[in-house]
Design a protein around this motif. Structure first.
Motif, mmCIF file in Angstrom:
data_model
loop_
_atom_site.group_PDB
_atom_site.id
_atom_site.type_symbol
_atom_site.label_atom_id
_atom_site.label_comp_id
_atom_site.label_asym_id
_atom_site.label_seq_id
_atom_site.Cartn_x
_atom_site.Cartn_y
_atom_site.Cartn_z
ATOM 1 N N ILE A 609 68.384 -2.132 -18.743
ATOM 2 C CA ILE A 609 67.171 -1.808 -19.506
ATOM 3 C C ILE A 609 67.470 -1.869 -20.993
ATOM 4 O O ILE A 609 68.515 -1.413 -21.456
ATOM 5 C CB ILE A 609 66.646 -0.413 -19.125
ATOM 6 N N GLY A 610 66.537 -2.460 -21.750
ATOM 7 C CA GLY A 610 66.720 -2.559 -23.192
ATOM 8 C C GLY A 610 65.399 -2.818 -23.894
ATOM 9 O O GLY A 610 64.329 -2.439 -23.401
ATOM 10 N N ASP A 611 65.462 -3.494 -25.025
ATOM 11 C CA ASP A 611 64.291 -3.741 -25.856
ATOM 12 C C ASP A 611 64.119 -5.241 -26.094
ATOM 13 O O ASP A 611 64.997 -6.056 -25.767
ATOM 14 C CB ASP A 611 64.414 -3.020 -27.200
ATOM 15 N N GLY A 612 63.019 -5.592 -26.694
ATOM 16 C CA GLY A 612 62.758 -6.986 -27.023
ATOM 17 C C GLY A 612 61.685 -7.089 -28.076
ATOM 18 O O GLY A 612 61.032 -6.093 -28.431
ATOM 19 N N TYR A 613 61.499 -8.283 -28.590
ATOM 20 C CA TYR A 613 60.429 -8.511 -29.557
ATOM 21 C C TYR A 613 60.028 -9.978 -29.526
ATOM 22 O O TYR A 613 60.785 -10.852 -29.057
ATOM 23 C CB TYR A 613 60.839 -8.086 -30.969
ATOM 24 N N ALA A 614 58.831 -10.254 -30.016
ATOM 25 C CA ALA A 614 58.298 -11.614 -30.051
ATOM 26 C C ALA A 614 57.393 -11.741 -31.263
ATOM 27 O O ALA A 614 56.804 -10.757 -31.727
ATOM 28 C CB ALA A 614 57.533 -11.933 -28.762
ATOM 29 N N TYR A 615 57.283 -12.946 -31.769
ATOM 30 C CA TYR A 615 56.367 -13.219 -32.872
ATOM 31 C C TYR A 615 55.940 -14.678 -32.793
ATOM 32 O O TYR A 615 56.623 -15.505 -32.152
ATOM 33 C CB TYR A 615 57.006 -12.912 -34.228
ATOM 34 N N GLY A 616 54.825 -15.011 -33.420
ATOM 35 C CA GLY A 616 54.368 -16.388 -33.343
ATOM 36 C C GLY A 616 53.156 -16.662 -34.202
ATOM 37 O O GLY A 616 52.548 -15.753 -34.794
ATOM 38 N N LEU A 617 52.800 -17.947 -34.247
ATOM 39 C CA LEU A 617 51.652 -18.441 -34.993
ATOM 40 C C LEU A 617 50.919 -19.436 -34.114
ATOM 41 O O LEU A 617 51.537 -20.330 -33.520
ATOM 42 C CB LEU A 617 52.099 -19.107 -36.299
ATOM 43 N N GLU A 618 49.588 -19.280 -34.018
ATOM 44 C CA GLU A 618 48.768 -20.140 -33.168
ATOM 45 C C GLU A 618 47.667 -20.796 -33.995
ATOM 46 O O GLU A 618 46.945 -20.119 -34.731
ATOM 47 C CB GLU A 618 48.127 -19.325 -32.038
ATOM 48 N N VAL A 619 47.550 -22.115 -33.878
ATOM 49 C CA VAL A 619 46.552 -22.880 -34.623
ATOM 50 C C VAL A 619 45.702 -23.655 -33.622
ATOM 51 O O VAL A 619 46.232 -24.299 -32.700
ATOM 52 C CB VAL A 619 47.212 -23.851 -35.622
ATOM 53 N N LEU A 620 44.385 -23.589 -33.799
ATOM 54 C CA LEU A 620 43.466 -24.268 -32.886
ATOM 55 C C LEU A 620 42.360 -24.952 -33.675
ATOM 56 O O LEU A 620 41.712 -24.330 -34.526
ATOM 57 C CB LEU A 620 42.850 -23.263 -31.907
#
Length: 800
Positions: A609-620
């Motif tokens: 068990i631990g941690d995580g992260y995510a990030y992003g950019l979406e263009v439409l």
């Protein structure tokens, strides 16, 4: 008694109060109505309604097609418009305010010059509060070239920004850095635990039976919860109340048929839909007995009954059942099935208050059998969820809407049952069951503070209890690990509390209108997930093991913030949006190296068990009106995990991390008969661990892997699909058909499905020592497996 000036003031005040009272009385006059499709009586969400010459004061119909509109004088004309339908103009008299009105809109003639593939208000993305929400009409999905000619809901969602696939040919979804089990996929409010046929090649949803789908990947309303990454809300459509009608298709790999119509009267309707593959029938004609004796098939059956009990009540009953089976020459069998049932009661308490009650049950069963006199066995498991959800909605004028409610969910994870065959050397296994009760309270409100600024605020409060009947193991030093011995065992009776968790899930969203064609939106979401999958596969397998939060495994928590800019061009013909997000995960799980989770009663010792992260950019960039429609989407996303005991305790990418993802979807209508479709997909290869070397063990070459996880990648993925559709446009025909010819992977790109590291003998990857002679050379090598190159298909669709 009063002087002249005082009398004048009193008279003036009296006249003012009389006029003001009359004005109030006049403004309280309103009509309540329902907007429906004339062909099937389905409610139309998002219809624009306004008094003639007063478009600025108009309203939008809600999920049930209902709206309320005030007026200070009657008679007057009301205008109702909806994309793809003829505008209705009708005179409303004062007496019409005492009853609920019904407006039936007629679809536009197919000969119109402009083709519209969206079923929503044209400026919805500008004015709505939702960030990261996409509504996908079924008409849009049918224009997309499909694998084996099968129109597929989940594969269509993979073409949207922020949604990535598990790999070649699969319907697995990874949304904004989340794993596949972090998506809540529900059908008429009931969860579907495995939404895939054929190991992920097709989804379980028959497109002919669906009314549409909403995907939430940003601001999830407080009325929904239980998953971290997304909500995929799928609805079965209701039958029409006029006559029996049918649709269907005959394709390369399966056929389908849907019937709908009135049941007992125009107040009740039905729809029933079935689909069955005949891939296994084709195996019978193969000359090789090793292949012709195999079995490979799936089927699904869904239906819905709708009853209108007067003007205020509606009850719907819906059900879905699907099954897959793979059998290899009567020696090995893999089967899995879904059964989902939902009952919904919609009640109009008043013209401003509404109540919805949903009772549902979902069952997912799966099993494996192996026929061998020495090592044969049968292994079965199942997941059950039963829930009740009630929600009230109150419309406080045109600027304030409030909702509140509850949801109770009962989870039962059956004990794993492995029964050896007679005389088998395999030892039987029977694990403990797992049960849990999750109760939720939620409330939210939407407020339009001004024409430019509006907000939605909500909160969800979950109370989770892991309960008996069950078993809990006590480990030395209180740490559940493979090296910790069991010091005691606690047995809990039925419904006895084992572990309790609770969590608040705030949700907030803001929208600011820059001008009439552009807006800025921001949102924050917190979610808890109490049920998750422990799997060695990123794509997800039918026999993956679901586990509950308990003493050693806490629930996962995610916090997401998102910010977006939205812009429409040329009278809402073009839509542009750019959204950025950041998300972190707490208590996320992964498996230790060499873990085995399918046949153990101590699954907590296999999990880290631990941690995580995510990030992003979406263009439409999307065009939804005109002869040429479609969209161009680009996603940049990264996701990381950091778990002690994995990858030398440093951060690493899960396999579904794909930084770049580009999709192009185009459809062009030449005329009412001919149309073409084209899609192009490009994505960074998925993260993977390749061997760094090898060593000999018992005369076998064994690959040697790094201690760091997923430091390599597959080659970049890309392909192009194309389709041509011809429709019979002759009017007056009771039977109308169309042909669709599609090509999957138009230029034959060999995208890797898997790699195998092994010895290559005689420079031949297909070398067989019993047939190809002695071995004269041997070297280590890599064998790539790919699934599809140039794959044509032909489908005949019909309706009557």
């Amino acid at each position: 008694m009063f002087d002249l000036s005082t009398r004048r003031i009193i008279i003036f005040l009296g006249i003012f109060l009389l006029n003001f009272t009359a004005l109030i009385a006049q403004t309280q006059e309103e009509i309540n109505a329902l907007v429906m499709d004339v062909t099937n009586s389905e409610p139309l969400l998002g219809a624009t309604v306004y008094w003639e010459n007063e478009i600025s004061s108009g309203v939008i119909s809600d999920l049930d097609g209902r709206f309320s509109l005030k007026s200070s004088s009657f008679p007057r004309k009301i205008v109702i418009s909806y994309i793809g339908y003829k505008t209705s103009i009708r005179t409303i008299n004062k007496g019409d305010t005492a009853k609920e009105l019904k407006f039936y809109l007629e679809p536009e003639d197919l000969s119109l010059d402009e083709i519209v593939i969206q079923a929503r208000n044209p400026d919805a993305q500008i004015k709505s509060l939702e960030t990261g929400k996409v509504t996908v009409p079924m008409a849009t999905l049918r224009t997309i070239p499909a694998l084996f000619g099968e129109v597929d809901l989940l594969r269509g969602l993979q073409l949207l920004p922020g949604v990535q696939s598990a790999g070649e040919g699969t319907t697995g979804l990874f949304v904004r850095g989340g794993s596949a089990d972090q998506n809540l996929i529900q059908l008429d409010g009931a969860p579907v635990y495995n939404a895939a046929h054929f190991f992920g090649f097709f989804s379980v949803f028959n497109p002919d039976a669906l009314s549409g789908v909403d995907l939430y990947k940003g601001n999830m309303p407080a009325s929904y919860g239980g998953r971290l990454s997304s909500l995929i809300d799928v609805g079965l459509k209701e039958g029409n109340n006029e006559q029996i009608r049918g649709t269907g298709g005959i394709g390369s790999i399966s056929s389908r048929l849907t019937l709908d119509g009135p049941l007992f009267s125009d107040k009740s309707t039905f729809i029933i839909s079935g689909r069955r593959t005949y891939a296994d029938l084709g195996l019978k004609f193969v000359g090789n007995e090793d292949i012709s004796n195999n079995k490979l098939n799936f089927h699904d059956l869904s239906g819905k009954l709708a009853f209108r009990l007067g003007d205020k009540d509606k009850i719907t009953l819906s059900s879905y059942q699907g099954r897959d089976y793979l059998g290899l020459d009567e020696e090995f069998g893999l089967k899995y099935s879904n059964w989902v049932t939902s009952a919904v009661w919609n009640r109009n308490i008043s013209d401003k208050a509404f109540f919805d009650l949903n009772l549902y049950h979902s069952r997912y069963k799966y099993g494996v059998n192996f026929e061998d006199p020495d090592t044969g066995f049968e292994w079965n498991n199942k997941i059950l969820e039963t829930g009740l959800k009630g929600q009230w909605r109150l419309v406080n004028g045109e600027k304030i809407q409030t909702f509140w409610g509850f949801q109770s969910q009962w989870y039962h994870l059956a004990p794993i049952d492995l029964d050896p065959s007679p005389n088998s050397s395999i030892q039987g296994i029977n694990t403990s069951p797992n049960n849990a009760l999750l109760n939720n309270l939620f409330v939210g409100t939407t407020v339009e503070f001004s024409p430019k600024f509006s907000s939605e605020v909500g909160i969800r409060w979950g109370f989770y209890n892991q309960v008996g009947k069950g078993t809990e193991y006590i480990y030395q030093d209180g740490i559940a690990s493979i090296d910790s011995p069991i010091t005691d065992t606690l047995n809990f009776s039925t419904l006895q509390n084992m572990k309790f968790y609770q969590g608040l899930e705030p949700r907030v969203a803001f929208r600011y209108m820059i001008n009439t064609s552009s807006s800025i939106k921001a949102a924050y979401n917190r979610n808890f997930q109490y049920l998750q999958v422990a799997s060695n596969s990123s794509a997800g397998l039918p026999i993956d093991r679901w586990i509950q939060a308990g003493t050693y495994i806490p629930p996962i928590r995610s916090d997401q913030i998102s910010l977006g800019y939205f812009k429409n061009f040329k009278d809402n013909r073009w839509e542009f949006s750019v959204e950025g997000y950041a998300k972190n995960f707490k208590n996320i799980i992964d498996l230790r190296n060499g873990a085995s989770v399918l046949f153990t009663d101590n699954v907590e010792t296999e999990i880290l068990i631990g941690d995580g992260y995510a990030y992003g950019l979406e263009v439409l960039l999307r065009k939804s009106v005109g002869k040429t429609t479609g969209w161009l989407a680009y996603t940049y996303s990264r996701t990381w995990r950091q778990i002690d005991g994995v990858s030398m305790d440093v951060k690493y990418n899960p396999r579904y991390d794909r930084p770049n993802d580009l999709t192009l979807v185009l459809n062009h209508e030449f005329n009412t008969a001919w149309s073409v479709g084209l899609t192009f997909v490009y994505a960074t290869g998925q993260a993977v661990s390749f061997p760094e070397g090898s060593y000999q063990l018992d005369n076998q070459l064994v690959p040697l892997y790094s201690n760091y996880r997923n430091t390599d990648r597959y080659p970049n993925y890309h392909r192009m699909d194309a389709s041509v559709t011809w429709k019979n446009t002759q009017k007056g025909r009771k039977w109308r058909g169309s042909w669709n010819f599609s090509v999957y992977n138009l230029y034959g790109r060999k995208n890797p499905f898997s790699y195998e590291f092994r010895e290559i003998n005689n420079d031949d990857i297909k070398y067989n020592s019993s047939e190809d002679g002695p071995i004269v050379s041997s070297r280590p090598g890599i064998v790539m497996t790919y699934l599809f190159t140039f794959l044509p298909s032909l489908t005949y669709n019909f309706e009557f």
